[in-house]
Design a protein around this motif. Structure first.
Motif, PDB file in Angstrom:
ATOM      1  N   THR A 135      50.422  38.019  -6.157  1.00 47.88           N
ATOM      2  CA  THR A 135      50.192  38.819  -4.956  1.00 47.88           C
ATOM      3  C   THR A 135      49.302  38.097  -3.947  1.00 47.88           C
ATOM      4  O   THR A 135      49.418  38.333  -2.747  1.00 47.88           O
ATOM      5  CB  THR A 135      49.586  40.192  -5.291  1.00 47.88           C
ATOM      6  N   GLU A 164      51.989  38.881  10.064  1.00 51.77           N
ATOM      7  CA  GLU A 164      52.160  39.867   9.010  1.00 51.77           C
ATOM      8  C   GLU A 164      52.315  39.175   7.669  1.00 51.77           C
ATOM      9  O   GLU A 164      52.963  38.131   7.563  1.00 51.77           O
ATOM     10  CB  GLU A 164      53.410  40.703   9.299  1.00 51.77           C
ATOM     11  N   VAL A 165      51.728  39.777   6.654  1.00 54.26           N
ATOM     12  CA  VAL A 165      51.913  39.310   5.280  1.00 54.26           C
ATOM     13  C   VAL A 165      52.310  40.531   4.461  1.00 54.26           C
ATOM     14  O   VAL A 165      51.589  41.525   4.444  1.00 54.26           O
ATOM     15  CB  VAL A 165      50.629  38.697   4.685  1.00 54.26           C
ATOM     16  N   ARG A 166      53.440  40.457   3.843  1.00 52.15           N
ATOM     17  CA  ARG A 166      53.902  41.573   3.020  1.00 52.15           C
ATOM     18  C   ARG A 166      53.698  41.196   1.556  1.00 52.15           C
ATOM     19  O   ARG A 166      54.219  40.167   1.099  1.00 52.15           O
ATOM     20  CB  ARG A 166      55.363  41.879   3.277  1.00 52.15           C
ATOM     21  N   ILE A 167      52.946  42.019   0.874  1.00 49.76           N
ATOM     22  CA  ILE A 167      52.686  41.805  -0.546  1.00 49.76           C
ATOM     23  C   ILE A 167      53.011  43.101  -1.267  1.00 49.76           C
ATOM     24  O   ILE A 167      52.410  44.124  -0.987  1.00 49.76           O
ATOM     25  CB  ILE A 167      51.220  41.419  -0.800  1.00 49.76           C
ATOM     26  N   GLU A 168      53.976  43.047  -2.145  1.00 48.93           N
ATOM     27  CA  GLU A 168      54.316  44.236  -2.905  1.00 48.93           C
ATOM     28  C   GLU A 168      54.752  43.855  -4.310  1.00 48.93           C
ATOM     29  O   GLU A 168      55.223  42.756  -4.548  1.00 48.93           O
ATOM     30  CB  GLU A 168      55.402  45.072  -2.239  1.00 48.93           C
TER      31      GLU A 168
END
Length: 74
Positions: A44, A21-25
């Motif tokens: 990002t 998983e890669v979370r980009i916010e």
């Protein structure tokens, strides 16, 4: 992942993510996006490049790609 432009030579081996998983916010107003597109792209994209153990994209590359996006030449 593969290279899609002339910035780097083709990868002759598969890149496998080091994470599932890669979370980009981020939060930004439209004005902030327009005025800081390149920096937002850099911050990002960094986590994505990191999990694939890729090079850190140069600001020159990001500026060039952002200019293409802004002019509609992608």
């Amino acid at each position: 992942m593969t290279v899609i432009d002339g910035w780097r030579s083709s990868m002759n081996y598969a890149r496998v993510s080091q994470s599932n998983e890669v979370r980009i916010e981020f939060k930004a107003t439209p004005t902030e996006v327009i005025n800081n597109t390149e920096e937002l792209m850099r911050s990002t994209l960094a986590p994505l490049y990191e999990v694939f153990e890729l090079y850190t994209p140069s600001m020159e590359m990001i500026i060039s790609e952002a200019a293409k996006l802004k002019s509609g030449r992608v």
